[in-house]
Design a protein around this motif. Structure first.
Motif, PDB file in Angstrom:
ATOM      1  N   ALA A 177      34.606  -3.006  56.093  1.00  0.00           N
ATOM      2  CA  ALA A 177      33.949  -4.248  55.952  1.00  0.00           C
ATOM      3  C   ALA A 177      35.146  -5.054  55.606  1.00  0.00           C
ATOM      4  O   ALA A 177      35.023  -6.187  55.973  1.00  0.00           O
ATOM      5  N   LYS A 178      36.264  -4.812  54.763  1.00  0.00           N
ATOM      6  CA  LYS A 178      37.119  -5.751  54.622  1.00  0.00           C
ATOM      7  C   LYS A 178      37.936  -6.345  56.022  1.00  0.00           C
ATOM      8  O   LYS A 178      38.395  -7.322  55.936  1.00  0.00           O
ATOM      9  N   HIS A 179      38.223  -5.382  56.776  1.00  0.00           N
ATOM     10  CA  HIS A 179      38.790  -5.565  58.021  1.00  0.00           C
ATOM     11  C   HIS A 179      38.103  -6.334  58.965  1.00  0.00           C
ATOM     12  O   HIS A 179      38.735  -7.299  59.496  1.00  0.00           O
ATOM     13  N   THR A 180      36.858  -6.237  58.951  1.00  0.00           N
ATOM     14  CA  THR A 180      35.929  -7.084  59.978  1.00  0.00           C
ATOM     15  C   THR A 180      35.294  -8.272  59.299  1.00  0.00           C
ATOM     16  O   THR A 180      34.699  -9.239  60.000  1.00  0.00           O
ATOM     17  N   ASN A 181      35.167  -8.090  58.093  1.00  0.00           N
ATOM     18  CA  ASN A 181      34.547  -9.190  57.370  1.00  0.00           C
ATOM     19  C   ASN A 181      32.853  -9.312  57.517  1.00  0.00           C
ATOM     20  O   ASN A 181      32.227 -10.327  57.480  1.00  0.00           O
ATOM     21  N   PHE A 182      32.492  -8.228  58.155  1.00  0.00           N
ATOM     22  CA  PHE A 182      31.082  -8.109  58.375  1.00  0.00           C
ATOM     23  C   PHE A 182      30.117  -7.948  57.139  1.00  0.00           C
ATOM     24  O   PHE A 182      30.689  -7.453  56.210  1.00  0.00           O
ATOM     25  N   THR A 183      29.108  -8.817  57.104  1.00  0.00           N
ATOM     26  CA  THR A 183      28.208  -8.614  56.099  1.00  0.00           C
ATOM     27  C   THR A 183      27.534  -7.317  56.039  1.00  0.00           C
ATOM     28  O   THR A 183      27.386  -6.413  56.752  1.00  0.00           O
ATOM     29  N   VAL A 184      27.696  -6.736  54.447  1.00  0.00           N
ATOM     30  CA  VAL A 184      27.192  -5.368  54.060  1.00  0.00           C
ATOM     31  C   VAL A 184      26.057  -5.487  53.558  1.00  0.00           C
ATOM     32  O   VAL A 184      25.728  -6.125  52.822  1.00  0.00           O
ATOM     33  N   ILE A 185      25.121  -4.405  54.253  1.00  0.00           N
ATOM     34  CA  ILE A 185      23.829  -4.557  53.812  1.00  0.00           C
ATOM     35  C   ILE A 185      23.475  -3.027  53.174  1.00  0.00           C
ATOM     36  O   ILE A 185      24.026  -2.090  53.743  1.00  0.00           O
ATOM     37  N   TYR A 186      22.552  -3.122  52.198  1.00  0.00           N
ATOM     38  CA  TYR A 186      22.018  -1.590  51.580  1.00  0.00           C
ATOM     39  C   TYR A 186      20.744  -1.507  52.575  1.00  0.00           C
ATOM     40  O   TYR A 186      19.699  -2.438  52.325  1.00  0.00           O
ATOM     41  N   GLN A 187      20.520  -0.220  52.702  1.00  0.00           N
ATOM     42  CA  GLN A 187      19.154  -0.035  53.318  1.00  0.00           C
ATOM     43  C   GLN A 187      18.614   0.902  52.198  1.00  0.00           C
ATOM     44  O   GLN A 187      19.025   2.215  52.126  1.00  0.00           O
ATOM     45  N   HIS A 188      17.319   0.768  51.836  1.00  0.00           N
ATOM     46  CA  HIS A 188      16.652   1.785  50.982  1.00  0.00           C
ATOM     47  C   HIS A 188      15.394   2.378  51.584  1.00  0.00           C
ATOM     48  O   HIS A 188      14.724   1.649  52.337  1.00  0.00           O
ATOM     49  N   ILE A 189      15.423   3.533  51.307  1.00  0.00           N
ATOM     50  CA  ILE A 189      14.006   4.299  52.159  1.00  0.00           C
ATOM     51  C   ILE A 189      13.189   4.792  51.099  1.00  0.00           C
ATOM     52  O   ILE A 189      13.649   5.531  50.197  1.00  0.00           O
ATOM     53  N   GLU A 190      11.976   4.312  51.119  1.00  0.00           N
ATOM     54  CA  GLU A 190      10.841   4.782  49.972  1.00  0.00           C
ATOM     55  C   GLU A 190       9.965   5.634  50.682  1.00  0.00           C
ATOM     56  O   GLU A 190       9.420   5.514  51.792  1.00  0.00           O
ATOM     57  N   LYS A 191       9.638   6.584  50.210  1.00  0.00           N
ATOM     58  CA  LYS A 191       8.485   7.540  50.656  1.00  0.00           C
ATOM     59  C   LYS A 191       7.163   6.952  49.969  1.00  0.00           C
ATOM     60  O   LYS A 191       6.838   7.065  48.865  1.00  0.00           O
ATOM     61  N   VAL A 192       6.310   6.577  50.817  1.00  0.00           N
ATOM     62  CA  VAL A 192       5.010   6.053  50.620  1.00  0.00           C
ATOM     63  C   VAL A 192       4.029   7.110  50.314  1.00  0.00           C
ATOM     64  O   VAL A 192       3.305   7.258  49.197  1.00  0.00           O
ATOM     65  N   LYS A 193       4.103   8.153  51.202  1.00  0.00           N
ATOM     66  CA  LYS A 193       3.102   9.362  50.869  1.00  0.00           C
ATOM     67  C   LYS A 193       3.632  10.477  51.725  1.00  0.00           C
ATOM     68  O   LYS A 193       4.677   9.981  52.535  1.00  0.00           O
ATOM     69  N   ARG A 194       3.104  11.549  51.822  1.00  0.00           N
ATOM     70  CA  ARG A 194       3.636  12.649  52.401  1.00  0.00           C
ATOM     71  C   ARG A 194       3.954  12.410  54.155  1.00  0.00           C
ATOM     72  O   ARG A 194       2.714  12.036  54.705  1.00  0.00           O
ATOM     73  N   GLY A 195       4.779  12.347  54.759  1.00  0.00           N
ATOM     74  CA  GLY A 195       5.135  11.812  55.964  1.00  0.00           C
ATOM     75  C   GLY A 195       5.240  10.503  56.530  1.00  0.00           C
ATOM     76  O   GLY A 195       5.130  10.061  57.708  1.00  0.00           O
ATOM     77  N   TYR A 196       5.223   9.400  55.344  1.00  0.00           N
ATOM     78  CA  TYR A 196       5.206   8.036  55.444  1.00  0.00           C
ATOM     79  C   TYR A 196       6.112   7.523  54.865  1.00  0.00           C
ATOM     80  O   TYR A 196       6.140   7.732  53.499  1.00  0.00           O
ATOM     81  N   TYR A 197       7.184   6.847  55.438  1.00  0.00           N
ATOM     82  CA  TYR A 197       8.023   6.007  54.594  1.00  0.00           C
ATOM     83  C   TYR A 197       8.310   4.605  55.069  1.00  0.00           C
ATOM     84  O   TYR A 197       7.865   4.192  56.047  1.00  0.00           O
ATOM     85  N   GLN A 198       8.713   3.882  54.171  1.00  0.00           N
ATOM     86  CA  GLN A 198       8.920   2.447  54.341  1.00  0.00           C
ATOM     87  C   GLN A 198      10.471   2.095  53.864  1.00  0.00           C
ATOM     88  O   GLN A 198      10.750   2.662  52.834  1.00  0.00           O
ATOM     89  N   THR A 199      11.212   1.420  54.708  1.00  0.00           N
ATOM     90  CA  THR A 199      12.574   1.026  54.450  1.00  0.00           C
ATOM     91  C   THR A 199      12.573  -0.546  54.289  1.00  0.00           C
ATOM     92  O   THR A 199      12.191  -1.303  55.131  1.00  0.00           O
TER      93      THR A 199
END
Length: 297
Positions: free
Chosen positions: A219-241
């Motif tokens: 990240a320091k070398h490229t100065n690319f924006t760093v993004i966090y990805q969160h994954i949430e379990k909505v119900k069994r077999g279904y996810y939202q990120t």
């Protein structure tokens, strides 16, 4: 493992992936009974990790978290192999990205991004992200020791357009695409246990923990924006990120600031819903080295 045994195993896993989800989850329930009740797979590791991470919780509370973790872990196993044959239409219903526009706006501006996540909920289904995104997706992974197995897994993970790049080759790949002015989305699951002599150590879930410094260095070398990805379990077999910006101009930040923000983010998420983290991993196996040990390394 012999080639014949490998091919038989791959055939069985492919046939398994063809099963409907209701049958896969019935299999997951059986698997839960076997590994939790009968074989007690890594139960000592799981309970030690939970006890050290949540010293304020009672034994009853920790056992409830452990039980939920094993249920989710078994679901994760069958869901991972479903990736072999699941259709694009079906997976689009089960792995939803709530705000792809946040990432795609950087593509419109000709900018690459670095995306950090962790082993939480179903990280394997992240190989579906190219369906939603305009960047060329580089999915960073640690190669398996068995090359035949490694090829099988990578074919499964790259079905939807992502490029699998090993940890040892990712810097070269990112810089090559940067030279060609092709915007990239570099995805890293950055919570794995590094070597004992790693440079960066901090307190993570009430314990000393080392983290790979490579994500921060890139990240320091490229100065690319760093993004966090969160994954949430909505119900069994279904996810939202969803995505959120972690660092807009990392090259201008103090040393290790990106890593500190990352650790703080994942710690808060795990504390809220601990059952979805990978507790069977020996995350805290290494101890923080002394200053003399770090100098010698």
């Amino acid at each position: 493992m012999s080639k014949l045994a490998s091919h038989i195993g791959f055939l069985l896993l492919t046939l398994l992936s063809l099963l409907p989800f209701w049958l896969l989850y019935a299999l997951s329930d059986l698997l839960f009974f076997l590994i939790y009740r009968i074989f007690k797979y890594r139960k000592t590791v799981v309970m030690e990790n939970l006890h050290n991470s949540f010293p304020e919780k009672s034994s009853k509370e920790l056992n409830i978290i452990a039980r939920k973790f094993y249920h989710h872990f078994c679901d994760l196993l069958v869901e991972s192999f479903k990736m072999k044959t699941i259709s694009e239409k079906e997976l689009a219903k089960r792995m939803v990205v709530s705000n792809p526009e946040l990432v795609n706006q950087y593509f419109a501006e000709g900018q690459s991004v670095l995306v950090l996540t962790m082993h939480y909920n179903n990280w394997e289904w992240n190989s579906f992200l190219p369906y939603y995104l305009k960047h060329h997706c580089l999915l960073v992974y640690n190669p398996a020791r068995n090359l035949t197995w490694d090829r099988f897994i990578n074919r499964m993970r790259s079905r939807f357009g992502g490029e699998l790049v090993s940890t040892k080759k990712i810097v070269k790949a990112v810089l090559n695409y940067k030279k060609k002015q092709q915007p990239t989305f570099t995805w890293l699951c950055s919570d794995q246990r590094p070597k004992a002599n790693t440079r960066f150590w901090t307190t993570f879930l009430n314990q000393d923990a080392g983290f790979f410094p490579g994500a921060e260095a890139l990240a320091k070398h490229t100065n690319f924006t760093v993004i966090y990805q969160h994954i949430e379990k909505v119900k069994r077999g279904y996810y939202q990120t969803h995505f959120e910006v972690l660092a807009e101009r990392p090259a201008q930040l103090p040393a290790d600031e990106v890593l500190h923000r990352y650790v703080s983010k994942i710690e808060g998420i795990i504390q809220e819903h601990p059952e979805f983290y990978l507790w069977s991993h020996k995350r805290w196996k290494h101890k923080r080295p002394t200053k003399n040990q770090q100098k010698q390394s």
